[in-house]
Design an enzyme around this catalytic site. Structure first.
Site, mmCIF file in Angstrom:
data_model
loop_
_atom_site.group_PDB
_atom_site.id
_atom_site.type_symbol
_atom_site.label_atom_id
_atom_site.label_comp_id
_atom_site.label_asym_id
_atom_site.label_seq_id
_atom_site.Cartn_x
_atom_site.Cartn_y
_atom_site.Cartn_z
ATOM 1 N N SER A 22 -9.545 37.260 -66.775
ATOM 2 C CA SER A 22 -9.921 37.742 -68.104
ATOM 3 C C SER A 22 -8.895 37.339 -69.156
ATOM 4 O O SER A 22 -9.246 37.102 -70.321
ATOM 5 C CB SER A 22 -10.098 39.264 -68.087
ATOM 6 O OG SER A 22 -8.883 39.918 -67.810
ATOM 7 N N HIS B 198 -9.910 34.016 -70.237
ATOM 8 C CA HIS B 198 -11.054 34.106 -71.156
ATOM 9 C C HIS B 198 -10.589 34.468 -72.564
ATOM 10 O O HIS B 198 -11.107 33.939 -73.560
ATOM 11 C CB HIS B 198 -12.056 35.151 -70.661
ATOM 12 C CG HIS B 198 -12.827 34.740 -69.450
ATOM 13 N ND1 HIS B 198 -13.479 33.526 -69.352
ATOM 14 C CD2 HIS B 198 -13.061 35.383 -68.278
ATOM 15 C CE1 HIS B 198 -14.078 33.443 -68.179
ATOM 16 N NE2 HIS B 198 -13.832 34.544 -67.503
ATOM 17 N N HIS C 193 -2.233 43.053 -67.788
ATOM 18 C CA HIS C 193 -2.646 44.369 -67.296
ATOM 19 C C HIS C 193 -2.481 44.534 -65.785
ATOM 20 O O HIS C 193 -2.775 45.603 -65.260
ATOM 21 C CB HIS C 193 -4.106 44.648 -67.682
ATOM 22 C CG HIS C 193 -5.090 43.640 -67.169
ATOM 23 N ND1 HIS C 193 -5.407 42.508 -67.868
ATOM 24 C CD2 HIS C 193 -5.806 43.587 -66.020
ATOM 25 C CE1 HIS C 193 -6.284 41.802 -67.174
ATOM 26 N NE2 HIS C 193 -6.538 42.428 -66.045
ATOM 27 N N GLU C 194 -2.037 43.505 -65.072
ATOM 28 C CA GLU C 194 -1.799 43.611 -63.629
ATOM 29 C C GLU C 194 -0.287 43.628 -63.409
ATOM 30 O O GLU C 194 0.335 42.581 -63.328
ATOM 31 C CB GLU C 194 -2.391 42.410 -62.893
ATOM 32 C CG GLU C 194 -3.865 42.150 -63.116
ATOM 33 C CD GLU C 194 -4.339 40.881 -62.420
ATOM 34 O OE1 GLU C 194 -5.542 40.573 -62.549
ATOM 35 O OE2 GLU C 194 -3.532 40.185 -61.753
ATOM 36 N N CYS D 34 -7.142 59.297 -70.723
ATOM 37 C CA CYS D 34 -6.391 60.226 -71.570
ATOM 38 C C CYS D 34 -6.160 61.571 -70.892
ATOM 39 O O CYS D 34 -5.227 62.295 -71.237
ATOM 40 C CB CYS D 34 -7.118 60.434 -72.900
ATOM 41 S SG CYS D 34 -8.662 61.395 -72.781
ATOM 42 N N CYS E 256 -10.455 64.131 -72.463
ATOM 43 C CA CYS E 256 -11.818 64.027 -72.977
ATOM 44 C C CYS E 256 -12.817 64.591 -71.963
ATOM 45 O O CYS E 256 -12.456 64.972 -70.841
ATOM 46 C CB CYS E 256 -12.158 62.571 -73.299
ATOM 47 S SG CYS E 256 -12.327 61.517 -71.831
ATOM 48 N N CYS F 240 -13.365 57.024 -69.444
ATOM 49 C CA CYS F 240 -12.663 57.799 -70.470
ATOM 50 C C CYS F 240 -13.179 57.455 -71.871
ATOM 51 O O CYS F 240 -13.340 56.281 -72.216
ATOM 52 C CB CYS F 240 -11.162 57.512 -70.374
ATOM 53 S SG CYS F 240 -10.161 58.264 -71.676
ATOM 54 N N GLU G 257 -3.984 46.147 -59.177
ATOM 55 C CA GLU G 257 -5.143 46.238 -60.072
ATOM 56 C C GLU G 257 -6.310 45.375 -59.600
ATOM 57 O O GLU G 257 -7.437 45.881 -59.457
ATOM 58 C CB GLU G 257 -4.737 45.892 -61.505
ATOM 59 C CG GLU G 257 -5.760 46.313 -62.560
ATOM 60 C CD GLU G 257 -6.885 45.304 -62.782
ATOM 61 O OE1 GLU G 257 -7.924 45.668 -63.348
ATOM 62 O OE2 GLU G 257 -6.708 44.133 -62.382
ATOM 63 N N ILE H 6 -10.372 38.133 -57.584
ATOM 64 C CA ILE H 6 -11.310 39.249 -57.399
ATOM 65 C C ILE H 6 -12.162 39.013 -56.164
ATOM 66 O O ILE H 6 -12.402 39.946 -55.380
ATOM 67 C CB ILE H 6 -12.173 39.451 -58.652
ATOM 68 C CG1 ILE H 6 -11.296 39.801 -59.863
ATOM 69 C CG2 ILE H 6 -13.207 40.548 -58.404
ATOM 70 C CD1 ILE H 6 -10.430 41.029 -59.676
ATOM 71 N N ARG I 11 -8.059 27.767 -53.793
ATOM 72 C CA ARG I 11 -8.357 29.190 -53.631
ATOM 73 C C ARG I 11 -9.052 29.469 -52.297
ATOM 74 O O ARG I 11 -8.820 30.523 -51.703
ATOM 75 C CB ARG I 11 -9.175 29.681 -54.823
ATOM 76 C CG ARG I 11 -8.403 29.532 -56.138
ATOM 77 C CD ARG I 11 -8.985 30.297 -57.286
ATOM 78 N NE ARG I 11 -10.276 29.793 -57.711
ATOM 79 C CZ ARG I 11 -10.920 30.244 -58.789
ATOM 80 N NH1 ARG I 11 -10.380 31.199 -59.532
ATOM 81 N NH2 ARG I 11 -12.084 29.743 -59.124
#
Length: 347
Positions: free
Chosen positions: A41, A44, A65-66, A95, A98, A109, A150, A178, A203
């Site tokens: 991502s 992307h 984010h990983e 959070c 919520c 969330c 992740e 993934i 891969r």
């Protein structure tokens, strides 16, 4: 602080001197990033290939984010962490307050602030995260393997959505990180797994190093037809390529009442024959992201045998070389590229 950022809509990312992160709020912690992986991502977002316009109101934003690292500071109301803790972080950052979080549905969330997309992420030396996203690491698990948590959670969630069980025949279409995570989770369930890619020699080799012998590069002459014949009758097909042709292949591979799980991000319209779909009583499901139970399970899985997963990491670079690392990932010259923002010597 050096950071790799999306500055404006359109192709491109910038490695620039960004302001240091703010002090953590009441329920936040600051983390020193020790290792962070490049995700598909992220590529992307680099290309701005569609589906990421939701980021525009949040720009500029640091990607990544990983990751895994060490807590350096905690907010005044934090109870789950203290400075010095070794952690990996669920980037969706629920959070905890919520309605969705109250019913135990943190994946959805209502105040989602996914790191690296909605808020500054980990392609930098330090990042501020919500306390609810923290998962402690066993002392013997090093940071680069922990940074695989992740994507492994995303794979596990897809397998749960597909209701894979022991004895199932599973086909994974797309051998990237993934797809590999899906294959590992399906095998852990007791399924037999076959994996296919297209022009994916590196891969697919990683898949074999992870212990998967039934692999196929569909680009080889005659391989596509042979694979469809050999793997026909699958119980569950999990699509992780983002290519429309994989959806048609996945449906063709399924037995009657089989399940196709889509995890790839598609930029084309997908069509299929509805009469055959109905008469064979097939199902199509979607999986995206992960849940807290996936994180708890994967953290335990990694701690049990971290070396079994290390073959997923093929390249390691300091943050200063991140542009070249992205080029390798984009061109399929690498499997998982791990970035070290502290310029620590990689393994």
């Amino acid at each position: 602080m050096l950071a790799y950022r999306k500055i404006t809509p359109g192709p491109g990312l910038a490695l620039e001197d960004a302001p240091p992160p703010r002090r953590p709020g009441p329920h936040e912690v600051a983390v020193r990033v020790e290792a962070v992986g490049i995700c598909g991502s992220d590529v992307h977002v680099l290309d701005w290939s569609g589906g990421y316009d939701f980021m525009i109101p949040h720009l500029p934003v640091t990607l990544g984010h990983e990751f895994a690292g060490v807590v350096t500071e905690v907010g005044p109301e934090v109870t789950r962490a203290r400075a010095g803790d070794r952690v990996t972080v669920w980037p969706s950052s629920p959070c905890g307050r919520c309605a969705a979080c109250a019913r135990g549905d943190g994946q959805n969330c209502e105040n989602k602030r996914t790191l690296g997309l909605y808020a500054d992420g980990a392609f930098a030396a330090h990042v501020v995260v919500r306390e609810g996203g923290l998962f402690p690491l066993a002392d013997h698990v090093d940071f680069e393997v922990a940074a695989l948590t992740e994507p492994l959670c995303v794979g596990r969630r897809a397998v749960e959505v597909g209701e894979v069980k022991a004895g199932d025949r599973v086909v994974v279409l797309g051998p990237g990180t993934i797809g590999q995570a899906i294959a590992v989770a399906a095998r852990d369930k007791g399924a037999t797994v076959a994996i296919a890619g297209f022009n994916d020699a590196l891969r697919l080799d990683v898949c074999r190093r992870l212990g998967f012998e039934a692999t196929c590069d569909l680009a080889a002459e005659g391989a596509h037809a042979a694979f469809l014949r050999a793997e026909a009758g699958a119980d569950v097909v999990l699509e992780a390529s983002g290519q429309a042709v994989s959806v048609a292949d996945g449906l063709a591979l399924l037995r009657k009442e089989g399940v196709l799980v889509l995890t790839g991000i598609h930029h084309e319209t997908i069509t299929f024959e509805p009469v055959d779909f109905v008469r064979r009583k097939l199902q199509i499901r979607a999986s995206h992201g992960s849940r807290p139970e996936d994180w708890a399970a994967v953290v335990r899985r990694i701690a049990d045998d971290p070396e079994a997963l290390r073959p997923m990491i093929t390249h390691r670079e300091p943050l200063a070389n991140i542009a070249q690392a992205f080029a390798r990932a984009k061109n399929k010259e690498a499997n998982k590229v791990m970035i070290f923002p502290q310029d620590a010597a990689p393994r």
